[in-house]
Design an enzyme around this catalytic site. Structure first.
Site, PDB file in Angstrom:
ATOM      1  N   SER A   1       0.845  -1.398  -0.251  1.00 53.75           N
ATOM      2  CA  SER A   1       0.254  -0.255  -0.214  1.00 53.75           C
ATOM      3  C   SER A   1       1.192   1.385  -0.654  1.00 53.75           C
ATOM      4  O   SER A   1       1.885   1.666   0.563  1.00 53.75           O
ATOM      5  CB  SER A   1      -0.851   0.112   1.440  1.00 53.75           C
ATOM      6  OG  SER A   1      -1.302   0.942   1.061  1.00 53.75           O
TER       7      SER A   1
ATOM      8  N   TYR B   1      -1.413  -0.050  10.126  1.00 50.67           N
ATOM      9  CA  TYR B   1      -2.239  -0.379   9.193  1.00 50.67           C
ATOM     10  C   TYR B   1      -0.939  -0.619   8.079  1.00 50.67           C
ATOM     11  O   TYR B   1      -0.449  -1.585   7.732  1.00 50.67           O
ATOM     12  CB  TYR B   1      -3.650  -0.012   8.256  1.00 50.67           C
ATOM     13  CG  TYR B   1      -3.483   0.035   6.727  1.00 50.67           C
ATOM     14  CD1 TYR B   1      -3.741  -1.344   6.437  1.00 50.67           C
ATOM     15  CD2 TYR B   1      -3.229   0.304   6.163  1.00 50.67           C
ATOM     16  CE1 TYR B   1      -3.396  -2.167   5.374  1.00 50.67           C
ATOM     17  CE2 TYR B   1      -2.703   0.247   4.547  1.00 50.67           C
ATOM     18  CZ  TYR B   1      -3.375  -0.880   4.057  1.00 50.67           C
ATOM     19  OH  TYR B   1      -3.472  -1.442   3.419  1.00 50.67           O
TER      20      TYR B   1
ATOM     21  N   LYS C   1       1.500  -3.474   7.061  1.00 50.81           N
ATOM     22  CA  LYS C   1       1.811  -3.448   4.674  1.00 50.81           C
ATOM     23  C   LYS C   1       4.216  -3.902   5.253  1.00 50.81           C
ATOM     24  O   LYS C   1       4.335  -4.621   3.867  1.00 50.81           O
ATOM     25  CB  LYS C   1       1.516  -2.522   4.262  1.00 50.81           C
ATOM     26  CG  LYS C   1      -0.027  -2.898   4.184  1.00 50.81           C
ATOM     27  CD  LYS C   1      -0.795  -4.145   3.431  1.00 50.81           C
ATOM     28  CE  LYS C   1      -1.803  -4.681   3.519  1.00 50.81           C
ATOM     29  NZ  LYS C   1      -2.282  -5.232   2.509  1.00 50.81           N
TER      30      LYS C   1
HETATM   31  N1  LIG Z   1      -8.488  -0.070  -1.194  1.00 52.67           N
HETATM   32  C1  LIG Z   1      -7.594   0.228  -1.484  1.00 52.67           C
HETATM   33  O1  LIG Z   1      -7.578   1.586  -1.614  1.00 52.67           O
HETATM   34  C2  LIG Z   1      -6.125  -0.419  -1.651  1.00 52.67           C
HETATM   35  C3  LIG Z   1      -5.038  -0.088  -1.048  1.00 52.67           C
HETATM   36  C4  LIG Z   1      -3.745  -0.145  -0.657  1.00 52.67           C
HETATM   37  C5  LIG Z   1      -3.747  -1.849  -0.594  1.00 52.67           C
HETATM   38  N2  LIG Z   1      -4.994  -2.452  -0.481  1.00 52.67           N
HETATM   39  C6  LIG Z   1      -4.671  -3.569   0.174  1.00 52.67           C
HETATM   40  O2  LIG Z   1      -5.373  -4.494  -0.810  1.00 52.67           O
HETATM   41  C7  LIG Z   1      -6.133  -5.729  -0.038  1.00 52.67           C
HETATM   42  C8  LIG Z   1      -7.447  -6.240  -1.355  1.00 52.67           C
HETATM   43  O3  LIG Z   1      -7.992  -4.348  -0.516  1.00 52.67           O
HETATM   44  P1  LIG Z   1      -9.381  -4.063  -0.796  1.00 52.67           P
HETATM   45  O4  LIG Z   1      -9.297  -3.157  -1.479  1.00 52.67           O
HETATM   46  O5  LIG Z   1     -10.230  -5.771  -1.690  1.00 52.67           O
HETATM   47  O6  LIG Z   1     -10.086  -4.713   0.639  1.00 52.67           O
HETATM   48  P2  LIG Z   1     -11.488  -6.017   0.514  1.00 52.67           P
HETATM   49  O7  LIG Z   1     -11.663  -5.666   2.418  1.00 52.67           O
HETATM   50  O8  LIG Z   1     -12.437  -5.983   0.063  1.00 52.67           O
HETATM   51  O9  LIG Z   1     -11.050  -7.611   0.013  1.00 52.67           O
HETATM   52  C9  LIG Z   1      -9.993  -8.029   1.990  1.00 52.67           C
HETATM   53  C10 LIG Z   1     -10.067  -9.431   1.557  1.00 52.67           C
HETATM   54  O10 LIG Z   1     -10.122 -10.172   2.177  1.00 52.67           O
HETATM   55  C11 LIG Z   1     -10.818 -10.677   2.987  1.00 52.67           C
HETATM   56  N3  LIG Z   1      -9.799 -11.882   3.883  1.00 52.67           N
HETATM   57  C12 LIG Z   1      -9.981 -10.123   5.613  1.00 52.67           C
HETATM   58  N4  LIG Z   1      -8.859 -11.035   6.339  1.00 52.67           N
HETATM   59  C13 LIG Z   1      -8.038 -12.568   6.079  1.00 52.67           C
HETATM   60  C14 LIG Z   1      -8.370 -13.073   6.408  1.00 52.67           C
HETATM   61  N5  LIG Z   1      -7.320 -13.859   7.570  1.00 52.67           N
HETATM   62  N6  LIG Z   1      -8.070 -15.028   5.877  1.00 52.67           N
HETATM   63  C15 LIG Z   1      -8.168 -14.492   4.414  1.00 52.67           C
HETATM   64  N7  LIG Z   1      -9.563 -14.218   4.273  1.00 52.67           N
HETATM   65  C16 LIG Z   1      -9.223 -12.520   4.852  1.00 52.67           C
HETATM   66  C17 LIG Z   1     -11.462 -10.501   3.435  1.00 52.67           C
HETATM   67  O11 LIG Z   1     -12.728 -10.906   3.794  1.00 52.67           O
HETATM   68  C18 LIG Z   1     -12.553  -9.664   2.087  1.00 52.67           C
HETATM   69  O12 LIG Z   1     -12.358 -10.442   0.629  1.00 52.67           O
HETATM   70  C19 LIG Z   1      -6.037  -5.892   1.610  1.00 52.67           C
HETATM   71  O13 LIG Z   1      -4.289  -6.087   1.913  1.00 52.67           O
HETATM   72  C20 LIG Z   1      -5.551  -4.181   1.360  1.00 52.67           C
HETATM   73  O14 LIG Z   1      -5.040  -3.484   2.500  1.00 52.67           O
HETATM   74  C21 LIG Z   1      -5.809  -2.004  -0.572  1.00 52.67           C
END
Ligand SMILES: NC(=O)c1ccc[n+]([C@@H]2O[C@H](COP(=O)([O-])OP(=O)(O)OC[C@H]3O[C@@H](n4cnc5c(N)ncnc54)[C@H](O)[C@@H]3O)[C@@H](O)[C@H]2O)c1
Length: 321
Positions: A117, A141, A145
């Site tokens: 991230s 957070y 990461k």
């Molecule tokens: N959305 C953004 O702008 C953004 C930016 C930077 C990084 N990220 C990273 O991208 C990844 C996905 O983000 P997103 O926006 O799709 O979020 P999201 O919450 O929609 O997806 C995360 C998924 O991981 C699953 N999950 C969480 N903990 C878990 C565990 N212990 N075991 C199995 N499954 C688990 C959740 O059920 C969910 O389906 C995350 O790691 C987040 O930190 C997202």
């Protein structure tokens, strides 16, 4: 070759699964549905419901589906909440990753693409963030990461793990009418929920040292982001050398007020956003160069801001219908 997509039932994970299928690459999803949705996983993609913290479940999923690589997307992503719940954040993002990496090592799986991230940079001391910009995360957070990236680096040295981390900037849009961001904290869902409930969207902070006083961010389309994962996975399958980390950013900043104007145009709902106080810890501007990802992963901004806003709104509206 089969790729395990952890978090494949979430917003980004489901788009990565769609892109893998589009590229004819076999995949399996592991997700505990803590913030994901079973209906985001296509019926013909194997779905293992459970947590990456469950070593036995991870072990059996890797073996049963003959997994050869992992795209590790699962995680707890709420930076603000992580300040109140650091232990939960570390458990999900650090302990969970350590469990996953141990099971991969035991199973002889040597390649991984990781969802990192922009939060690893904190408030960058520069206009354009490159991969070398100092890492200064400002929340548990962001720290979790960065530690995830270190775990990969160390497993690379110790066990020959081949890896890359993709540092996402602000991920928005929808690549399909059935997939959308359901986060209760991200800008687009917050604005859409307000509009759907007949409330006026708010801008947190209108006195930043930016051209229009509102925060400037680097917005990228989730379908473009998903393609970078496919390319990273393909490159690792081919044995290519990848950098430890890539920024997935556009090099262009867009202000929150510009987003509001684009939302008003896309939704056809005219509104003047309310000004609200700044949120603690929101930097004025974060914009990244995606040049290295463009060079190595075919990264490109294939969608305009209007397409990001319109696709996100159409998917959210369809879900509300
Ligand atoms: N959305 C953004 O702008 C953004 C930016 C930077 C990084 N990220 C990273 O991208 C990844 C996905 O983000 P997103 O926006 O799709 O979020 P999201 O919450 O929609 O997806 C995360 C998924 O991981 C699953 N999950 C969480 N903990 C878990 C565990 N212990 N075991 C199995 N499954 C688990 C959740 O059920 C969910 O389906 C995350 O790691 C987040 O930190 C997202």
């Amino acid at each position: 070759m089969t790729w395990l997509v952890t978090g494949g039932a979430g917003y980004i994970g489901s788009h990565v699964v769609a892109a893998l299928r589009e590229a004819d690459m076999s995949c399996v999803v592991l997700d505990d549905l803590s913030s994901g949705h079973a209906e985001f996983v296509p019926a013909d993609v194997p779905f293992v419901r459970g947590s990456i913290l469950d070593a036995e479940l991870v072990r059996s999923a890797l073996a049963e589906h003959q997994v050869t690589g992992v795209i590790h997307i699962a995680g707890f992503k709420y930076a603000g909440v992580s300040v109140q719940q650091p232990l939960h954040t570390y458990e999900q993002n650090v302990t969970g990753m350590a469990v996953l990496l141990k099971e991969m090592q035991d199973a002889g799986i040597d390649r991984v693409v990781f969802s990192s991230s922009a939060a690893v940079y904190g408030t960058p001391p520069t206009d354009i963030v490159t991969e070398d910009t100092p890492k200064n995360p400002e929340s548990p957070y962001g720290e979790s990461k960065l530690i995830g990236e270190w775990l990969l680096r160390d497993q690379g040295v110790a066990a020959g793990l081949r890896h890359t981390s993709l540092r996402y900037f602000n991920v928005v849009g929808s690549g399909s009418i059935t997939l959308y961001d359901t986060s209760p904290h991200n800008l687009f869902p917050l604005v859409f929920e307000a509009l759907l409930a007949g409330r006026t969207p708010k801008i947190n902070g209108t006195d930043y040292p930016t051209p229009d006083g509102t925060c400037v961010r680097d917005y990228i389309h989730v379908a473009d982001l998903a393609l970078a994962h496919v390319e990273a996975a393909r490159k690792l399958d081919e044995g290519a050398l990848l950098l430890p980390a890539y920024n997935l950013g556009s090099g262009d900043g867009v202000s929150v007020r510009q987003i509001m104007t684009a939302v008003a145009a896309a939704t056809g709902i005219p509104f003047e956003p309310e000004s609200a106080p700044r949120r603690p810890g929101d930097p004025a501007r974060i914009v990244a160069s995606g040049e290295l990802a463009a060079r190595d992963l075919g990264w490109a901004m294939r969608h305009t801001l209007d397409q990001m806003v319109t696709s996100a709104w159409q998917a959210r509206e369809a879900a509300a219908a």
